[in-house]
Scaffold this active site. Structure first.
Site, short mmCIF file in Angstrom:
data_model
loop_
_atom_site.label_atom_id
_atom_site.label_comp_id
_atom_site.label_asym_id
_atom_site.label_seq_id
_atom_site.Cartn_x
_atom_site.Cartn_y
_atom_site.Cartn_z
N ASP A 64 -5.38 -1.70 -6.09
CA ASP A 64 -4.80 -0.37 -6.22
C ASP A 64 -3.79 -0.37 -7.36
O ASP A 64 -3.51 -1.41 -7.96
CB ASP A 64 -4.13 0.06 -4.90
CG ASP A 64 -3.13 -0.96 -4.36
OD1 ASP A 64 -2.93 -2.00 -5.01
OD2 ASP A 64 -2.55 -0.72 -3.29
N ASN A 123 3.14 0.50 8.08
CA ASN A 123 2.42 1.52 8.87
C ASN A 123 0.94 1.17 9.01
O ASN A 123 0.14 2.02 9.41
CB ASN A 123 2.58 2.91 8.23
CG ASN A 123 2.04 2.94 6.80
OD1 ASN A 123 1.48 1.96 6.31
ND2 ASN A 123 2.21 4.08 6.14
N HIS A 125 -1.08 0.30 6.51
CA HIS A 125 -1.92 0.58 5.34
C HIS A 125 -2.45 -0.70 4.73
O HIS A 125 -1.83 -1.76 4.80
CB HIS A 125 -1.22 1.47 4.31
CG HIS A 125 -0.15 0.83 3.47
ND1 HIS A 125 1.16 1.22 3.53
CD2 HIS A 125 -0.21 -0.13 2.53
CE1 HIS A 125 1.86 0.51 2.65
NE2 HIS A 125 1.06 -0.33 2.04
N GLU A 130 -3.57 4.94 3.27
CA GLU A 130 -2.52 5.29 4.22
C GLU A 130 -3.13 5.76 5.55
O GLU A 130 -4.33 6.06 5.60
CB GLU A 130 -1.65 6.41 3.62
CG GLU A 130 -0.86 5.99 2.37
CD GLU A 130 0.39 5.16 2.70
OE1 GLU A 130 0.45 4.51 3.75
OE2 GLU A 130 1.31 5.16 1.85
C1 GLP Z 1 1.89 -2.07 -1.16
C2 GLP Z 1 0.50 -2.40 -1.66
C3 GLP Z 1 -0.33 -3.04 -0.58
C4 GLP Z 1 0.48 -4.14 0.11
C5 GLP Z 1 1.66 -3.55 0.79
C6 GLP Z 1 2.49 -4.56 1.57
O1 GLP Z 1 2.00 -0.80 -0.66
N1 GLP Z 1 -0.18 -1.27 -2.16
O2 GLP Z 1 -1.51 -3.56 -1.14
O3 GLP Z 1 -0.34 -4.80 1.04
O4 GLP Z 1 2.45 -2.98 -0.23
O5 GLP Z 1 3.36 -5.19 0.72
P1 GLP Z 1 4.31 -6.39 1.08
O6 GLP Z 1 3.49 -7.62 0.90
O7 GLP Z 1 5.39 -6.28 0.05
O8 GLP Z 1 4.81 -6.21 2.47
#
Ligand code: GLP
Length: 229
Positions: A64, A123, A125, A130
């Site tokens: 993404d 949440n 995702h 989302e």
């Molecule tokens: C972002 C990314 C996700 C990732 C998520 C969790 O929103 N788009 O791909 O999994 O954050 O991130 P973290 O590893 O910092 O908790």
């Protein structure tokens, strides 16, 4: 394997990725951003030093990215800084959903994703899918929730996190031949348990992965899952 630390988690995931590259030198990888995979990328870089792992034919697909963001804050820059620039990846093999109109077509034209690594948001995702995203979604534009924006705020300092991203859809991810979801720290325990022990629901996008045949969930807080036979 008993994983107790972030370092062990990172090493295990890096080993999975390296094993895939050795087995299929032109494999397609789906790659995440966020805090969680940083250790994995560090381990990959260390283990790839001096040509020990050949990335020249590996195709890397970012999961993404943000839309309308200064390049320095983009996930493509993140992947460049943490991985691409530190291994012998070939520039023409590094893909991002902001680059093309038909990311799913591009993935298919490259033979499909062999291994996709995912983090998980507070949440539930995955990538920028989302809550509410449907199982049939391909790559699409998504509106970020306030909890996602807040979780990603530290990378932006005093600037505002963009409202929109572009992300592989749930279907794009589910088509990957294998999936590894990683989570680190007690703060992720609740959402990981609801995603993988609770009902399958669009309201917790990661729960949709329960139906994948080759899924591993690797954490450093004692929760492990593998659906591979
Ligand atoms: C972002 C990314 C996700 C990732 C998520 C969790 O929103 N788009 O791909 O999994 O954050 O991130 P973290 O590893 O910092 O908790």
């Amino acid at each position: 394997m008993d994983i107790q630390t972030y370092q062990q988690l990172s090493a295990l995931v890096a080993d999975q990725i390296i094993a895939k590259i050795k087995q299929k030198p032109d494999c397609c990888l789906g790659l995440p951003t966020g805090h969680t995979p940083i250790g994995t990328y560090k381990s990959l870089v260390e283990q790839s030093a001096n040509g020990q792992v050949d990335w020249s034919r590996v195709r890397c697909f970012a999961l993404d990215d943000y839309l309308e963001v200064d390049a320095s804050f983009s996930f493509q820059s993140f992947l460049q800084n943490n991985l691409y620039d530190k291994v012998n990846a070939s520039r023409q093999n590094l893909f991002n959903p902001t680059m093309v109109d038909n990311y799913d077509g591009l993935i298919a034209a490259n033979g499909g994703l062999d291994l996709t690594i995912l983090g998980i948001g507070a949440n539930g995702h995955i990538a920028f899918n989302e809550p509410g995203t449907c199982l049939q979604s391909w790559t699409h534009c998504s509106f970020l929730t306030s909890s996602t924006k807040l979780a990603n705020q530290d990378a932006f300092g005093s600037q505002e996190v963009p409202d929109r991203g572009i992300t592989m859809g749930i279907k794009t991810i589910m088509e990957s031949r294998s999936i590894t979801l990683i989570a680190s720290g007690e703060k992720k325990r609740g959402i990981v348990e609801s995603a993988f022990r609770g009902p399958i629901t669009n309201e917790v996008p990661a729960s949709l992965l329960q139906e994948h045949k080759t899924l591993s969930v690797i954490t450093d807080f004692g929760f492990m899952l593998s659906t591979a036979n």
